[in-house]
Motif scaffolding. Sequence first.
Motif, short mmCIF file in Angstrom:
data_model
loop_
_atom_site.label_atom_id
_atom_site.label_comp_id
_atom_site.label_asym_id
_atom_site.label_seq_id
_atom_site.Cartn_x
_atom_site.Cartn_y
_atom_site.Cartn_z
N GLY A 158 -31.77 -34.94 -16.95
CA GLY A 158 -32.60 -35.45 -15.86
C GLY A 158 -33.20 -36.81 -16.14
O GLY A 158 -33.48 -37.57 -15.21
N ASP A 159 -33.40 -37.15 -17.44
CA ASP A 159 -33.93 -38.48 -17.78
C ASP A 159 -32.82 -39.46 -18.15
O ASP A 159 -33.07 -40.51 -18.73
N ASN A 160 -31.57 -39.08 -17.82
CA ASN A 160 -30.39 -39.93 -17.99
C ASN A 160 -29.96 -40.14 -19.44
O ASN A 160 -29.22 -41.08 -19.75
N THR A 161 -30.38 -39.27 -20.35
CA THR A 161 -29.78 -39.24 -21.69
C THR A 161 -28.38 -38.65 -21.55
O THR A 161 -28.18 -37.67 -20.82
N GLU A 162 -27.40 -39.24 -22.23
CA GLU A 162 -26.01 -38.81 -22.08
C GLU A 162 -25.53 -38.08 -23.32
O GLU A 162 -25.65 -38.57 -24.44
N PHE A 163 -25.00 -36.88 -23.11
CA PHE A 163 -24.38 -36.09 -24.16
C PHE A 163 -22.88 -36.01 -23.87
O PHE A 163 -22.48 -35.60 -22.78
N TYR A 164 -22.06 -36.38 -24.86
CA TYR A 164 -20.60 -36.26 -24.74
C TYR A 164 -20.13 -35.17 -25.70
O TYR A 164 -20.48 -35.19 -26.88
N TYR A 165 -19.35 -34.24 -25.18
CA TYR A 165 -18.86 -33.12 -25.98
C TYR A 165 -17.34 -33.10 -25.97
O TYR A 165 -16.71 -33.31 -24.93
N TRP A 166 -16.77 -32.77 -27.13
CA TRP A 166 -15.35 -32.52 -27.25
C TRP A 166 -15.20 -31.05 -27.64
O TRP A 166 -15.70 -30.62 -28.69
N ILE A 167 -14.54 -30.26 -26.78
CA ILE A 167 -14.48 -28.82 -26.94
C ILE A 167 -13.04 -28.38 -27.21
O ILE A 167 -12.13 -28.72 -26.44
N ASP A 168 -12.84 -27.67 -28.30
CA ASP A 168 -11.51 -27.19 -28.69
C ASP A 168 -10.97 -26.25 -27.61
O ASP A 168 -11.63 -25.27 -27.25
N PRO A 169 -9.77 -26.50 -27.07
CA PRO A 169 -9.24 -25.69 -25.97
C PRO A 169 -8.80 -24.29 -26.39
O PRO A 169 -8.56 -23.44 -25.53
N SER A 170 -8.67 -24.05 -27.69
CA SER A 170 -8.25 -22.71 -28.14
C SER A 170 -9.45 -21.85 -28.53
O SER A 170 -9.55 -20.68 -28.15
N SER A 171 -10.41 -22.41 -29.25
CA SER A 171 -11.59 -21.64 -29.68
C SER A 171 -12.77 -21.81 -28.73
O SER A 171 -13.66 -20.97 -28.68
N PHE A 172 -12.78 -22.92 -27.98
CA PHE A 172 -13.88 -23.32 -27.11
C PHE A 172 -15.18 -23.61 -27.89
O PHE A 172 -16.27 -23.55 -27.35
N TYR A 173 -15.03 -23.94 -29.17
CA TYR A 173 -16.15 -24.43 -29.96
C TYR A 173 -16.26 -25.94 -29.78
O TYR A 173 -15.25 -26.63 -29.58
N ILE A 174 -17.48 -26.46 -29.92
CA ILE A 174 -17.68 -27.91 -29.89
C ILE A 174 -17.25 -28.49 -31.23
O ILE A 174 -17.73 -28.07 -32.27
N VAL A 175 -16.34 -29.46 -31.22
CA VAL A 175 -15.89 -30.08 -32.45
C VAL A 175 -16.55 -31.45 -32.67
O VAL A 175 -16.59 -31.95 -33.79
N LYS A 176 -17.07 -32.02 -31.59
CA LYS A 176 -17.73 -33.33 -31.73
C LYS A 176 -18.74 -33.49 -30.60
O LYS A 176 -18.53 -33.00 -29.49
#
Length: 240
Positions: A158-176
């Motif tokens: 809501g305050d325009n801080t940006e989070f970028y996530y890379w999610i593994d398509p097999s485990s669906f864990y965040i890798v970055k």
Amino acid sequence: MKYLSFVYTILLLIITTQINAQSVDEIINKHLQAIGGKEKLNTITSIYSEGEVATSSGLQSTMTGEYKVYTLNGKGLREEIIFKAIKNVEGYTQKQAWRIQGKPDAEPLSAAMAAAGQARFTIYGPLANYSTNGSKVELLGKEDVDGTEAFYVKLTTGDNTEFYYWIDPSSFYIVKRVIKSKSGEHLRTDTFSDYRKTDEGIVYPFASVFKLEISNEFYVIVNKVEINKEIDTSIFDMPK
């Protein structure tokens, strides 16, 4: 004819946006399910983890420091990096954010760093309740992360801080994960690995690498995780 072409373009844009929204919702829901499920995540009031940390020489080197993180859901976050006599600490609450960096005195952090830290002390981050915390999410496609074509998701708070996530398509864990301020300032980068299930059924990364602003990279090996540990809220307050 031009009018029909314009209408067709608008309809196609609406349909594409709807498909994209459905896709990103599905990815995030699968991620939350993979790390324990919403029902279990909602029972977590705190997470405490500790381990060893090394600087840029990497995981192959001898671990020379201690690493501790205290997270109290929605109330506070404290991150400690201790190398012998050098102590680096960051603390966040809803009202303040501060840092001790190799000196005895604490100093306040910038508004951008405060916003990034405050978003992190929601258990499992702003993705966990993005639909109710005023955040926007979008799927940017896929990108390669160390040989994995990961889903590339952007969340804007809501305050325009940006989070970028890379999610593994097999485990669906965040890798970055990368955090940027609303002005585009690069605040923090994390990569996560060695995910393990705790006794409570919650999945947690036991290895990570992170970098703050223009600092060196820190390599972390976690050897202890405590779920719903009682945490004294005073540890999040800026030392006087």
